[in-house]
Scaffold this active site. Sequence first.
Site, PDB file in Angstrom:
ATOM      1  N   THR A  29      11.430 -10.830   1.932  1.00 50.89           N
ATOM      2  CA  THR A  29      10.853 -12.133   2.266  1.00 50.89           C
ATOM      3  C   THR A  29      10.600 -12.927   0.992  1.00 50.89           C
ATOM      4  O   THR A  29      11.031 -14.078   0.852  1.00 50.89           O
ATOM      5  CB  THR A  29       9.529 -11.928   3.025  1.00 50.89           C
ATOM      6  OG1 THR A  29       9.774 -11.050   4.114  1.00 50.89           O
ATOM      7  CG2 THR A  29       8.967 -13.234   3.529  1.00 50.89           C
ATOM      8  N   TYR A  86      11.586  -2.379   8.262  1.00 55.76           N
ATOM      9  CA  TYR A  86      10.706  -3.438   7.745  1.00 55.76           C
ATOM     10  C   TYR A  86      10.118  -4.176   8.946  1.00 55.76           C
ATOM     11  O   TYR A  86      10.798  -4.986   9.572  1.00 55.76           O
ATOM     12  CB  TYR A  86      11.559  -4.349   6.858  1.00 55.76           C
ATOM     13  CG  TYR A  86      10.847  -5.510   6.190  1.00 55.76           C
ATOM     14  CD1 TYR A  86       9.500  -5.784   6.387  1.00 55.76           C
ATOM     15  CD2 TYR A  86      11.555  -6.340   5.323  1.00 55.76           C
ATOM     16  CE1 TYR A  86       8.889  -6.853   5.758  1.00 55.76           C
ATOM     17  CE2 TYR A  86      10.944  -7.409   4.682  1.00 55.76           C
ATOM     18  CZ  TYR A  86       9.609  -7.660   4.917  1.00 55.76           C
ATOM     19  OH  TYR A  86       9.007  -8.733   4.301  1.00 55.76           O
ATOM     20  N   LYS A 142       7.937  -0.111   6.262  1.00 52.15           N
ATOM     21  CA  LYS A 142       7.255  -1.160   5.495  1.00 52.15           C
ATOM     22  C   LYS A 142       6.576  -2.020   6.533  1.00 52.15           C
ATOM     23  O   LYS A 142       7.235  -2.701   7.330  1.00 52.15           O
ATOM     24  CB  LYS A 142       8.277  -1.967   4.686  1.00 52.15           C
ATOM     25  CG  LYS A 142       7.711  -3.239   4.124  1.00 52.15           C
ATOM     26  CD  LYS A 142       8.684  -3.848   3.155  1.00 52.15           C
ATOM     27  CE  LYS A 142       8.488  -5.328   2.907  1.00 52.15           C
ATOM     28  NZ  LYS A 142       7.152  -5.862   3.069  1.00 52.15           N
ATOM     29  N   SER A 149       4.394  -4.982   7.491  1.00 53.86           N
ATOM     30  CA  SER A 149       3.821  -6.272   7.074  1.00 53.86           C
ATOM     31  C   SER A 149       3.170  -6.937   8.274  1.00 53.86           C
ATOM     32  O   SER A 149       3.657  -7.933   8.801  1.00 53.86           O
ATOM     33  CB  SER A 149       4.913  -7.178   6.500  1.00 53.86           C
ATOM     34  OG  SER A 149       5.288  -6.754   5.220  1.00 53.86           O
ATOM     35  N   ASP A 205      -1.011  -7.652   1.378  1.00 53.10           N
ATOM     36  CA  ASP A 205      -1.677  -7.259   0.128  1.00 53.10           C
ATOM     37  C   ASP A 205      -3.192  -7.451   0.198  1.00 53.10           C
ATOM     38  O   ASP A 205      -3.966  -6.667  -0.368  1.00 53.10           O
ATOM     39  CB  ASP A 205      -1.099  -8.052  -1.056  1.00 53.10           C
ATOM     40  CG  ASP A 205       0.425  -8.070  -1.061  1.00 53.10           C
ATOM     41  OD1 ASP A 205       1.036  -7.503  -0.138  1.00 53.10           O
ATOM     42  OD2 ASP A 205       0.997  -8.662  -1.986  1.00 53.10           O
ATOM     43  N   GLU A 206      -3.622  -8.500   0.910  1.00 51.98           N
ATOM     44  CA  GLU A 206      -5.055  -8.804   1.001  1.00 51.98           C
ATOM     45  C   GLU A 206      -5.820  -7.736   1.775  1.00 51.98           C
ATOM     46  O   GLU A 206      -7.049  -7.681   1.729  1.00 51.98           O
ATOM     47  CB  GLU A 206      -5.266 -10.153   1.723  1.00 51.98           C
ATOM     48  CG  GLU A 206      -4.542 -11.324   1.120  1.00 51.98           C
ATOM     49  CD  GLU A 206      -3.104 -11.489   1.630  1.00 51.98           C
ATOM     50  OE1 GLU A 206      -2.430 -10.471   1.894  1.00 51.98           O
ATOM     51  OE2 GLU A 206      -2.672 -12.634   1.751  1.00 51.98           O
TER      52      GLU A 206
HETATM   53  C1  LIG Z   1       4.814 -12.800   4.657  1.00 49.41           C
HETATM   54  C2  LIG Z   1       4.901 -12.281   3.266  1.00 49.41           C
HETATM   55  O1  LIG Z   1       5.488 -12.897   2.414  1.00 49.41           O
HETATM   56  N1  LIG Z   1       4.312 -11.103   3.034  1.00 49.41           N
HETATM   57  C3  LIG Z   1       4.357 -10.457   1.750  1.00 49.41           C
HETATM   58  C4  LIG Z   1       2.987 -10.176   1.219  1.00 49.41           C
HETATM   59  O2  LIG Z   1       3.090  -9.544  -0.014  1.00 49.41           O
HETATM   60  C5  LIG Z   1       2.232 -11.491   1.030  1.00 49.41           C
HETATM   61  O3  LIG Z   1       2.956 -12.357   0.173  1.00 49.41           O
HETATM   62  C6  LIG Z   1       0.870 -11.218   0.425  1.00 49.41           C
HETATM   63  O4  LIG Z   1       0.135 -10.402   1.292  1.00 49.41           O
HETATM   64  C7  LIG Z   1       0.136 -12.530   0.114  1.00 49.41           C
HETATM   65  O5  LIG Z   1      -0.206 -13.195   1.287  1.00 49.41           O
HETATM   66  C8  LIG Z   1       5.133  -9.157   1.870  1.00 49.41           C
HETATM   67  O6  LIG Z   1       4.758  -8.403   2.996  1.00 49.41           O
HETATM   68  C9  LIG Z   1       6.586  -9.515   1.977  1.00 49.41           C
HETATM   69  C10 LIG Z   1       7.426  -8.572   1.288  1.00 49.41           C
HETATM   70  O7  LIG Z   1       7.034  -7.510   0.937  1.00 49.41           O
HETATM   71  C11 LIG Z   1       8.797  -8.995   1.028  1.00 49.41           C
HETATM   72  O8  LIG Z   1       8.982  -9.858   0.193  1.00 49.41           O
HETATM   73  O9  LIG Z   1       9.693  -8.519   1.692  1.00 49.41           O
END
Ligand SMILES: CC(=O)N[C@@H]([C@@H](O)[C@H](O)[C@H](O)CO)[C@@H](O)CC(=O)C(=O)O
Length: 291
Positions: free
Chosen positions: A51, A143, A173, A175, A201-202
Amino acid sequence: MASPKKKLQGLVAATITPMTEHGEINFSVIGRYVDYLVEEQGVKNIFVNGTTGEGLSLSISERCRVAEEWVTEGRNKLDQIVIHVGALSLKESQELAQHAAKIGADGIAVIAPFFLKPWNKDVLINFLKEVAAAAPALPFYYYHIPALTGVKIRAEELLDGIQDKIPTFQGLKFSDTDLLDFGQCVDQNRQQQFAFLFGVDEQLLSALVMGATGAVGSTYNYLGKKTNQMLEAFERKDFSSALNHQLIYMKRSYLILGRSQSSSLGCSSPLQQTLRKLSFAFRDLSTLWSN
Ligand SMILES: CC(=O)N[C@@H]([C@@H](O)[C@H](O)[C@H](O)CO)[C@@H](O)CC(=O)C(=O)O
């Protein structure tokens, strides 16, 4: 059956795809980016073309070249490189999976097709199985990102008996903020030694409590070092300190600042350029960066 060199655990940075201001991929900074992750952030695993990397906005040939560059530059520096190979077309996904195997990636991950969506678990598993079979020597990760794919099949349901269908399955993974689903995935697969990689991450601290074995995320590009401190605090059962870390990283300023920081590496996709404008309002916070 595929078995990784070692189980994927700890932090995995979901890499940004660096672009020039003309919208071309800026391959020249990837070597520097690898060094930055390893030396400045203490992060030695990456997730490419996901993403954050805007993999689905790239052409197939761009995705292949980006994957190749990360594998080349990461050799002998990074521990594991997982390539996201999900696509709407099964054939394209298989092509990307084969390519990842050919260039020596350490694993592949796939999201659910998100336009004509799988309507139940079996349909989704069949799609994943066909992709995994195209790279039979590579560990396979599902994912799960329902807010973006719109595919709401619970991960716990999907994982039930998954290795019978996908022998290379090595982990998830996750999310999503549904910690009940995540906890049930962990609980019901205790015997399997899967990697449970959390992707919000939060909320990582809560996921660690539920049994996460690692995390994949965008913020580990720039908060890797600090998040490792949180993992260490959790490991030594210093929950108050772990919570302090998590509360700080939940701040929105950190999230936006991180996106803007990426531009200093020459990472500047159209999305990032918009965010960079936004980030001028947060310029004063840049001192936080080095704290
Ligand atoms: C929707 C989104 O972009 N989620 C991020 C999180 O790392 C996110 O940026 C983070 O929790 C900050 O909001 C990741 O889950 C995405 C990820 O790992 C990826 O780039 O594939």
